[in-house]
Design a protein around this motif. Structure first.
Motif, short mmCIF file in Angstrom:
data_model
loop_
_atom_site.label_atom_id
_atom_site.label_comp_id
_atom_site.label_asym_id
_atom_site.label_seq_id
_atom_site.Cartn_x
_atom_site.Cartn_y
_atom_site.Cartn_z
N GLY A 61 0.80 -1.21 0.00
CA GLY A 61 0.00 0.00 0.00
C GLY A 61 0.84 1.26 0.00
O GLY A 61 0.53 2.24 -0.70
N VAL A 62 1.91 1.27 0.77
CA VAL A 62 2.73 2.48 0.84
C VAL A 62 3.48 2.69 -0.47
O VAL A 62 3.69 3.84 -0.89
CB VAL A 62 3.69 2.41 2.05
CG1 VAL A 62 4.96 1.66 1.76
CG2 VAL A 62 4.02 3.80 2.56
N ASP A 64 2.28 1.90 -3.45
CA ASP A 64 1.27 2.47 -4.34
C ASP A 64 1.02 3.94 -4.02
O ASP A 64 0.93 4.79 -4.91
CB ASP A 64 -0.04 1.70 -4.22
CG ASP A 64 0.05 0.30 -4.82
OD1 ASP A 64 0.97 0.06 -5.64
OD2 ASP A 64 -0.79 -0.55 -4.46
N ASP A 65 0.90 4.24 -2.73
CA ASP A 65 0.55 5.61 -2.33
C ASP A 65 1.66 6.59 -2.66
O ASP A 65 1.39 7.69 -3.18
CB ASP A 65 0.26 5.66 -0.82
CG ASP A 65 -1.01 4.91 -0.44
OD1 ASP A 65 -1.80 4.58 -1.34
OD2 ASP A 65 -1.19 4.63 0.76
N PHE A 66 2.91 6.22 -2.39
CA PHE A 66 3.98 7.19 -2.64
C PHE A 66 4.22 7.37 -4.14
O PHE A 66 4.30 8.51 -4.62
CB PHE A 66 5.28 6.77 -1.97
CG PHE A 66 6.40 7.73 -2.30
CD1 PHE A 66 6.48 8.96 -1.67
CD2 PHE A 66 7.34 7.41 -3.28
CE1 PHE A 66 7.47 9.88 -2.02
CE2 PHE A 66 8.34 8.32 -3.63
CZ PHE A 66 8.40 9.55 -2.98
N GLY A 68 2.32 6.98 -6.52
CA GLY A 68 1.18 7.60 -7.18
C GLY A 68 1.16 9.11 -7.07
O GLY A 68 0.33 9.78 -7.71
N LEU A 69 2.07 9.68 -6.28
CA LEU A 69 2.13 11.14 -6.14
C LEU A 69 2.68 11.78 -7.41
O LEU A 69 3.42 11.15 -8.17
CB LEU A 69 3.04 11.51 -4.97
CG LEU A 69 2.58 11.11 -3.56
CD1 LEU A 69 3.69 11.40 -2.56
CD2 LEU A 69 1.30 11.85 -3.18
N GLU A 141 2.97 13.64 2.63
CA GLU A 141 1.81 13.51 1.74
C GLU A 141 1.18 12.11 1.77
O GLU A 141 0.09 11.92 1.23
CB GLU A 141 2.24 13.83 0.30
CG GLU A 141 2.69 15.26 0.09
CD GLU A 141 4.16 15.49 0.49
OE1 GLU A 141 4.63 16.62 0.35
OE2 GLU A 141 4.81 14.51 0.92
N VAL A 142 1.86 11.14 2.36
CA VAL A 142 1.36 9.76 2.40
C VAL A 142 1.00 9.40 3.84
O VAL A 142 1.88 9.33 4.71
CB VAL A 142 2.41 8.77 1.85
CG1 VAL A 142 1.89 7.35 1.98
CG2 VAL A 142 2.74 9.09 0.40
N PHE A 145 2.94 6.55 6.20
CA PHE A 145 4.13 6.09 5.49
C PHE A 145 5.15 5.49 6.47
O PHE A 145 5.60 4.35 6.31
CB PHE A 145 4.76 7.25 4.72
CG PHE A 145 5.90 6.85 3.81
CD1 PHE A 145 5.71 6.73 2.45
CD2 PHE A 145 7.18 6.61 4.31
CE1 PHE A 145 6.75 6.36 1.60
CE2 PHE A 145 8.23 6.25 3.48
CZ PHE A 145 8.01 6.12 2.12
N ARG A 148 4.04 2.14 8.39
CA ARG A 148 3.91 0.99 7.50
C ARG A 148 5.28 0.50 7.04
O ARG A 148 5.53 -0.71 6.97
CB ARG A 148 3.03 1.34 6.29
CG ARG A 148 1.54 1.41 6.63
CD ARG A 148 0.68 1.59 5.38
NE ARG A 148 0.74 2.95 4.85
CZ ARG A 148 0.16 3.32 3.70
NH1 ARG A 148 -0.49 2.43 2.97
NH2 ARG A 148 0.23 4.57 3.29
#
Length: 353
Positions: A61-62, A64-66, A68-69, A141-142, A145, A148
């Motif tokens: 998940g982390v 994907d999240d980072f 994706g910025l 921003e995540v 982060f 996780r």
């Protein structure tokens, strides 16, 4: 040209080393299987490692999240030159240079990455190099982060040290032999994303590379990877082979320092990432490599019993710091590394395909 030989990545279940009720013979069977895999393939899959499903999914998940910025946000986390932390943008590294392999026509590797590692503050009683053990930068921003990522690193570190116990048995060393080399290990987690930013155009020619051929620098690497093809390993016959993990398995490979320790009884694993291309589009691939690199000040020399009487070791003694620094000057500083890389560079040159 002869056909490449069949290639399979061995699966090793290390659960006996987690089970206090397991017998000595149960553990030695695991160690013998690992030794056989290390001597022949030098790349294996570990099951029975005990990493939780929460840590596993949290890391995915982390990533994907980072990644994706927006690119301009990610670039706020680019680390100063020489610091192995933070964000690496696409096409700013060339891993093959860490081996001393240079192809003038090749563009830099197109992956992007984010590195975190052990901070010197974790060991307040030691006077550690503040660049090698640099503070981490946690992206605001995540959400979540830091917790996780640190949850994954904590569990991966436990597995890595469990593997050191297996290695000691496999190499007929006393229990705890590696402890003095890893009690303030220079561990790094590198999260990778193999996709170019939106709007980026690229000529999809035959020399496109996601991550150039290289060996890992340290003792052992634990790799979290999705099931998208791209990772390739060089077999002993000089042929490259695709590798994908079984569900829930950790991919394990040996680094240069282990090859030096064992006088290449266990060779460092040559590998690369070729981008999967579907209908002219690069498909996204994710991975995260946890590197157990050893203490920065540790001296690595051939283990007892691995050099035949009357023969010289393949490698001279070297500190972890000297070796890692030379490798990073290659991959990240874009300087051709000539510090004892001839044997691996020759293997790359002899590879087919």
């Amino acid at each position: 040209m002869p056909e490449p030989s069949p290639f399979a990545v061995p699966v090793v279940d290390i659960a006996a080393y987690r089970d206090p009720a397991a017998s000595r013979e149960d553990r030695l069977r695991v160690a013998r299987r690992l030794d056989d895999a290390a001597r022949t393939v030098a790349f294996l899959q570990i099951v029975g490692h005990g990493i939780s499903a929460e840590a596993w999914s949290g890391l995915g998940g982390v990533i994907d999240d980072f990644f994706g910025l927006p690119l301009d946000v990610k670039q706020r986390y680019v680390a100063p030159k020489g610091v192995n932390r933070g964000y690496t943008a696409p096409k700013s590294e060339r891993l093959s240079l860490s081996l001393g392999v240079e192809k003038a026509e090749r563009m830099n590797d197109f992956f992007e990455a984010f590195n975190v590692g052990v901070d010197a503050h974790r060991y307040p009683a030691l006077d550690l190099d503040r660049t090698a053990y640099a503070p981490n930068r946690w992206p605001d921003e995540v959400a979540g982060f830091e917790p996780r990522v640190t949850a994954w690193m904590r569990e991966a570190d436990a597995v890595a040290h469990l593997l050191l116990a297996v290695f000691a048995d496999a190499l007929s060393l006393p229990a705890g032999w590696f402890d003095g080399f890893t009690d303030h290990s220079l561990n790094v987690l590198r999260m990778n994303n193999y996709a170019l930013p939106d709007g980026e155009r690229i000529d999809l020619d035959g020399d496109l590379i996601g991550m150039g051929e290289h060996t890992d620098f340290g003792i052992v690497t634990l790799l979290w990877a999705d099931d998208v093809r791209g990772l390739q390993v060089l077999a002993q016959d000089g042929s490259w082979h695709d590798v994908s993990p079984l569900p829930g398995a950790l991919l394990i490979n040996f680094g240069d320092l282990m090859a030096r320790w064992t006088n290449e009884r266990w060779r460092s694993t040559l590998h690369r990432v070729k981008p999967p291309i579907v209908d002219g589009t690069i498909r996204r691939r994710r991975s995260a490599a946890f590197f157990l690199d050893g203490n920065h000040d540790a001296v690595i020399a051939s283990l007892p019993g691995v050099v035949a009487e009357g023969e010289a070791p393949l490698y001279p003694p070297i500190t972890v710091a000297e070796h890692i620094d030379a490798k990073l000057r290659g991959s990240r500083g874009l300087e051709v590394n000539t510090a004892g890389t001839e044997r691996e560079a020759d293997r790359v040159a002899a590879a087919r395909g």
